[in-house]
Motif scaffolding. Sequence first.
Motif, PDB file in Angstrom:
ATOM      1  N   ALA A 225       0.843  -1.224  -0.124  1.00 42.05           N
ATOM      2  CA  ALA A 225       0.053   0.069  -0.032  1.00 42.05           C
ATOM      3  C   ALA A 225       0.779   1.327  -0.101  1.00 42.05           C
ATOM      4  O   ALA A 225       1.959   1.346   0.432  1.00 42.05           O
ATOM      5  N   ASP A 226       0.349   2.166  -0.547  1.00 43.60           N
ATOM      6  CA  ASP A 226       0.956   3.510  -0.492  1.00 43.60           C
ATOM      7  C   ASP A 226      -0.150   4.521  -0.186  1.00 43.60           C
ATOM      8  O   ASP A 226      -0.970   4.742  -0.947  1.00 43.60           O
ATOM      9  N   THR A 227       0.075   5.526   0.530  1.00 42.57           N
ATOM     10  CA  THR A 227      -0.652   6.736   1.153  1.00 42.57           C
ATOM     11  C   THR A 227      -0.189   8.026   0.863  1.00 42.57           C
ATOM     12  O   THR A 227       0.957   8.128   1.162  1.00 42.57           O
ATOM     13  N   ALA A 228      -1.048   8.988   0.376  1.00 42.81           N
ATOM     14  CA  ALA A 228      -0.672  10.210   0.040  1.00 42.81           C
ATOM     15  C   ALA A 228      -1.784  11.235   0.279  1.00 42.81           C
ATOM     16  O   ALA A 228      -3.109  10.676   0.192  1.00 42.81           O
ATOM     17  N   CYS A 229      -1.772  12.603   0.615  1.00 46.70           N
ATOM     18  CA  CYS A 229      -2.518  13.382   0.704  1.00 46.70           C
ATOM     19  C   CYS A 229      -2.466  14.338  -0.213  1.00 46.70           C
ATOM     20  O   CYS A 229      -1.477  14.554  -0.996  1.00 46.70           O
ATOM     21  N   ALA A 230      -3.785  14.897  -0.855  1.00 51.11           N
ATOM     22  CA  ALA A 230      -3.714  15.654  -2.178  1.00 51.11           C
ATOM     23  C   ALA A 230      -4.371  17.145  -1.612  1.00 51.11           C
ATOM     24  O   ALA A 230      -5.717  16.923  -1.398  1.00 51.11           O
ATOM     25  N   VAL A 231      -4.114  18.200  -2.044  1.00 47.28           N
ATOM     26  CA  VAL A 231      -4.609  19.459  -1.864  1.00 47.28           C
ATOM     27  C   VAL A 231      -4.410  20.137  -3.032  1.00 47.28           C
ATOM     28  O   VAL A 231      -3.286  20.553  -3.502  1.00 47.28           O
ATOM     29  N   GLU A 232      -5.541  20.460  -3.729  1.00 44.77           N
ATOM     30  CA  GLU A 232      -5.512  21.256  -5.010  1.00 44.77           C
ATOM     31  C   GLU A 232      -4.557  20.774  -6.011  1.00 44.77           C
ATOM     32  O   GLU A 232      -3.896  21.681  -6.567  1.00 44.77           O
TER      33      GLU A 232
END
Length: 194
Positions: A72-79
């Motif tokens: 698994a790989d997790t990231a956040c995204a903002v605009e």
Amino acid sequence: MPTSVPLILASASPRRKQLLTEAGYTIEVDPSDIDEPEPTPGTLAVDYVALLAWRKASAVARRRGNGLVLAADTACAVEGEILNKPEDRADAERMIRLQEGRDTKVLTGICLYRAERDEWVGAVEISVVRFRVLDNAERHAFLDSNRWAGKAGAYGVQDSDPFVSVARGSFTNVVGLPMERLTALLQNFPNLTR
């Protein structure tokens, strides 16, 4: 319902291990240790996490030669900006300030890879997290705590950080492994577990 087939977890994440263990899965931890390059400009977050999950799973599958590998790989995204794990305190502060007062996306790519058959299936789960605005004292106290270290987006919803809550989607996805999606993959692709 967990599969009776042991999963090889291609991650050293204690949070992923805990989620799987608490759900009743039999797991063996074997981190992939691949390089995780920062995304190039214009890369979509959904593509980024999907590719990294596949790269982690395939690396462990090649090394081991048999077994059912979960990565698994997790990231956040903002605009459109992808937020990985912060490099240092200043980077954590930049990420926190960017997310304050906004709803941000948390994306986790997962990949199940049957090593001996070179067969795999993947998915991406997206949740929305709501960040409230912090005052300076709260922000500095959080940054001084170092709870941001090693966490995508510089926070951990599982740490009961009072400034963030899951607005939509899977809570376990925000922790780092969407357990509902994992269950669905295992049910929809039973050939992987044979």
